[in-house]
Design a protein around this motif. Structure first.
Motif, PDB file in Angstrom:
ATOM      1  N   VAL A  73      -4.508   0.858  -0.497  1.00 24.56           N
ATOM      2  CA  VAL A  73      -4.725   0.197   0.675  1.00 24.56           C
ATOM      3  C   VAL A  73      -3.198  -0.543   0.804  1.00 24.56           C
ATOM      4  CG1 VAL A  73      -5.443  -1.911   1.850  1.00 24.56           C
ATOM      5  CG2 VAL A  73      -6.942  -0.249   0.909  1.00 24.56           C
ATOM      6  N   LEU A  74      -2.791  -1.097  -0.286  1.00 24.03           N
ATOM      7  CA  LEU A  74      -1.109  -1.616  -0.374  1.00 24.03           C
ATOM      8  C   LEU A  74      -0.387  -0.632  -0.020  1.00 24.03           C
ATOM      9  CD1 LEU A  74       0.555  -4.119  -0.992  1.00 24.03           C
ATOM     10  CD2 LEU A  74       0.490  -3.298  -3.466  1.00 24.03           C
ATOM     11  N   GLY A  75      -0.634   0.617  -0.525  1.00 26.70           N
ATOM     12  CA  GLY A  75       0.621   1.801  -0.323  1.00 26.70           C
ATOM     13  C   GLY A  75       0.409   2.076   1.455  1.00 26.70           C
ATOM     14  N   ILE A  76      -0.881   1.895   1.978  1.00 24.14           N
ATOM     15  CA  ILE A  76      -0.870   2.248   3.586  1.00 24.14           C
ATOM     16  C   ILE A  76      -0.297   1.101   4.286  1.00 24.14           C
ATOM     17  CG2 ILE A  76      -2.528   2.202   5.460  1.00 24.14           C
ATOM     18  CD1 ILE A  76      -4.577   3.499   3.545  1.00 24.14           C
ATOM     19  N   ILE A  77      -0.340  -0.280   3.799  1.00 21.96           N
ATOM     20  CA  ILE A  77       0.150  -1.250   4.194  1.00 21.96           C
ATOM     21  C   ILE A  77       1.896  -0.983   4.348  1.00 21.96           C
ATOM     22  CG2 ILE A  77       0.558  -3.985   4.450  1.00 21.96           C
ATOM     23  CD1 ILE A  77      -2.518  -3.954   3.397  1.00 21.96           C
ATOM     24  N   LEU A  78       2.287  -0.895   3.313  1.00 22.99           N
ATOM     25  CA  LEU A  78       3.640  -0.897   2.893  1.00 22.99           C
ATOM     26  C   LEU A  78       4.429   0.187   3.656  1.00 22.99           C
ATOM     27  CD1 LEU A  78       4.080  -1.272  -0.909  1.00 22.99           C
ATOM     28  CD2 LEU A  78       4.332  -3.131   0.846  1.00 22.99           C
ATOM     29  N   GLU A  79       3.640   1.598   3.633  1.00 23.16           N
ATOM     30  CA  GLU A  79       4.155   2.721   4.566  1.00 23.16           C
ATOM     31  C   GLU A  79       4.183   2.329   5.865  1.00 23.16           C
ATOM     32  OE1 GLU A  79       4.610   6.086   6.823  1.00 23.16           O
ATOM     33  OE2 GLU A  79       2.806   5.034   6.831  1.00 23.16           O
ATOM     34  N   LYS A  80       3.281   1.818   6.498  1.00 24.08           N
ATOM     35  CA  LYS A  80       3.128   1.474   7.894  1.00 24.08           C
ATOM     36  C   LYS A  80       4.137   0.299   8.349  1.00 24.08           C
ATOM     37  CE  LYS A  80      -0.191   4.083   9.704  1.00 24.08           C
ATOM     38  NZ  LYS A  80       0.131   5.015  10.649  1.00 24.08           N
ATOM     39  N   LEU A  81       4.048  -0.894   7.564  1.00 24.90           N
ATOM     40  CA  LEU A  81       4.875  -2.067   8.128  1.00 24.90           C
ATOM     41  C   LEU A  81       6.326  -1.703   7.761  1.00 24.90           C
ATOM     42  CD1 LEU A  81       2.581  -4.648   7.003  1.00 24.90           C
ATOM     43  CD2 LEU A  81       3.113  -3.654   9.356  1.00 24.90           C
ATOM     44  N   PHE A 194      -1.804   7.892  -1.424  1.00 23.62           N
ATOM     45  CA  PHE A 194      -2.200   8.511  -2.404  1.00 23.62           C
ATOM     46  C   PHE A 194      -1.394   8.689  -3.850  1.00 23.62           C
ATOM     47  CE2 PHE A 194      -2.341  12.848  -4.882  1.00 23.62           C
ATOM     48  CZ  PHE A 194      -3.800  12.951  -5.616  1.00 23.62           C
ATOM     49  N   GLY A 195      -0.255   8.550  -3.366  1.00 21.24           N
ATOM     50  CA  GLY A 195       0.882   8.282  -4.410  1.00 21.24           C
ATOM     51  C   GLY A 195       0.487   6.757  -5.119  1.00 21.24           C
ATOM     52  N   ALA A 196       0.434   6.011  -4.514  1.00 21.03           N
ATOM     53  CA  ALA A 196       0.226   4.632  -4.699  1.00 21.03           C
ATOM     54  C   ALA A 196      -1.149   4.389  -5.570  1.00 21.03           C
ATOM     55  CB  ALA A 196       0.337   3.762  -3.456  1.00 21.03           C
ATOM     56  N   ALA A 197      -1.945   5.129  -4.969  1.00 21.83           N
ATOM     57  CA  ALA A 197      -3.394   5.308  -5.836  1.00 21.83           C
ATOM     58  C   ALA A 197      -3.252   5.645  -7.062  1.00 21.83           C
ATOM     59  CB  ALA A 197      -4.425   6.007  -5.031  1.00 21.83           C
ATOM     60  N   LEU A 198      -2.302   6.743  -7.403  1.00 24.99           N
ATOM     61  CA  LEU A 198      -2.149   7.445  -8.666  1.00 24.99           C
ATOM     62  C   LEU A 198      -1.331   6.343  -9.564  1.00 24.99           C
ATOM     63  CD1 LEU A 198      -0.891  11.032  -7.845  1.00 24.99           C
ATOM     64  CD2 LEU A 198      -3.063  10.114  -8.857  1.00 24.99           C
ATOM     65  N   ALA A 199      -0.566   5.463  -8.927  1.00 23.81           N
ATOM     66  CA  ALA A 199       0.284   4.627  -9.766  1.00 23.81           C
ATOM     67  C   ALA A 199      -0.658   3.384 -10.172  1.00 23.81           C
ATOM     68  CB  ALA A 199       1.305   3.899  -8.816  1.00 23.81           C
ATOM     69  N   GLY A 200      -1.882   3.007  -9.465  1.00 22.32           N
ATOM     70  CA  GLY A 200      -2.749   2.156  -9.705  1.00 22.32           C
ATOM     71  C   GLY A 200      -3.549   2.637 -10.767  1.00 22.32           C
ATOM     72  N   LEU A 201      -4.075   3.889 -10.748  1.00 22.53           N
ATOM     73  CA  LEU A 201      -4.864   4.434 -11.698  1.00 22.53           C
ATOM     74  C   LEU A 201      -4.238   4.709 -13.085  1.00 22.53           C
ATOM     75  CD1 LEU A 201      -7.446   6.277 -12.573  1.00 22.53           C
ATOM     76  CD2 LEU A 201      -6.189   8.367 -11.476  1.00 22.53           C
ATOM     77  N   SER A 202      -3.019   5.096 -12.914  1.00 19.70           N
ATOM     78  CA  SER A 202      -2.261   5.174 -14.420  1.00 19.70           C
ATOM     79  C   SER A 202      -2.024   3.812 -14.892  1.00 19.70           C
ATOM     80  CB  SER A 202      -0.651   5.833 -14.294  1.00 19.70           C
ATOM     81  OG  SER A 202      -0.136   5.112 -13.140  1.00 19.70           O
ATOM     82  N   GLY A 203      -1.732   2.610 -14.189  1.00 23.19           N
ATOM     83  CA  GLY A 203      -1.788   1.208 -14.867  1.00 23.19           C
ATOM     84  C   GLY A 203      -3.077   0.757 -15.109  1.00 23.19           C
ATOM     85  N   ALA A 204      -4.166   1.172 -14.478  1.00 26.46           N
ATOM     86  CA  ALA A 204      -5.499   0.801 -15.107  1.00 26.46           C
ATOM     87  C   ALA A 204      -5.654   1.499 -16.568  1.00 26.46           C
ATOM     88  CB  ALA A 204      -6.472   0.969 -13.956  1.00 26.46           C
TER      89      ALA A 204
END
Length: 286
Positions: A73-81, A194-204
């Motif tokens: 969701v943060l990735g979507i916000i950053l991309e859109k804004l 999707f890229g941001a989600a992969l970053a979040g997954l790898s961090g978790a």
């Protein structure tokens, strides 16, 4: 022999961790031509989100899912804004994402502090597996499994689905994809999320392995950029092979040459760039 096997498996575990974050970075770069220097902070944010929800007595797996969703969701916000306004402007992209990395890192320090934190291994995987005379943490084998599973998923998405065909076409000729009536903006937003989600997954998943501390975002960003450069810009397959190479070399380097482990990795990157400037699996630019 047991020590060698243990170090090899450890290197594979770290390699899969590097692959998960580098895959998101290289997909964003390949499809959107955006160098996201805030990617490392999304990795760090993913770890801290899991840490927060576990502290609230939630199950690790639920916390992991929440972390992946929130970073997406943060990735979507950053991309859109923000990101969509600097497409095709390399310098502006670098400055923007570099600035975002500082902002997100400071927010993390403000919320969670600067002390090193420990993310516990989930109870289900808090055990060791006997392999011959060697005892190896089950969680590290799980990280290797997830990395391989992600590679299979990316292969399937790329070669067997319509979305993968659109993304491949977008890499080759974005203008033509737009002319065919495909909403390129929506594709770009989805890819960035999707890229941001992969970053979040790898961090978790990486939190229990490497801990959580200020500065981890910069360290993981440098390593993931090395993986992307060695593997080839825009190639997740290259990132997979490169991540394994970097993870294994770094692990054995810390055992045999503790003060030179990262130097060896940089030297390998230099050799690859001299022989193949586009990376191991990158395509030559005409």
């Amino acid at each position: 022999m047991s020590i060698f096997l243990a170090q090899l498996l450890t290197g594979l575990a770290y390699g899969m961790l590097y692959f998960m974050i580098a895959a998101g970075l290289t997909i964003i770069l390949g499809v959107m031509n955006v160098v996201n220097l805030a990617h490392g902070t999304l990795f760090m944010l993913g770890a801290y989100i899991v840490f927060t929800f576990i502290s609230d007595e939630l199950n690790f797996w639920i916390a992991l899912l929440i972390s992946v969703l929130l970073t997406a969701v943060l990735g979507i916000i950053l991309e859109k804004l923000l990101i969509k306004h600097v497409y095709g402007k390399e310098l502006e992209q670098v400055l923007l994402t570099f600035g975002l990395s500082f902002i997100i890192a400071d927010v993390v320090k403000w919320i969670w502090g600067t002390e090193m934190q420990t993310l516990p291994v989930p109870a289900l995987l808090d055990a060791s597996l006997s392999i011959g005379e060697m005892v190896f943490p089950l969680y590290r084998l799980f990280v290797v499994f997830i990395g391989c599973l992600l590679a299979l998923l990316l292969w399937y998405l790329e070669s067997k689905t319509r979305i993968g065909a659109i993304i491949r076409a977008g890499v080759d000729d974005r203008a033509m994809v737009g002319a065919l009536g495909i909403n390129v903006g929506l594709v770009f937003t989805g890819v960035f999320a999707f890229g941001a989600a992969l970053a979040g997954l790898s961090g978790a998943l990486g939190g229990p392995l490497i801990g959580m501390y200020t500065g981890m975002d910069n360290e993981i960003l440098v390593t993931s950029l090395i993986v992307v450069v060695i593997g080839g810009l825009g190639s997740w397959k290259g990132s997979f092979i490169s991540a394994i190479l970097v993870g294994v070399i770094e692990t054995f380097g810390k055992v045999w040459f503790p003060s030179l482990s990262m130097l060896i990795v940089f030297l390998i990157m230099m050799v690859v760039l001299i022989i193949r400037p586009q990376g191991l699996f990158g395509r030559e630019v005409a």
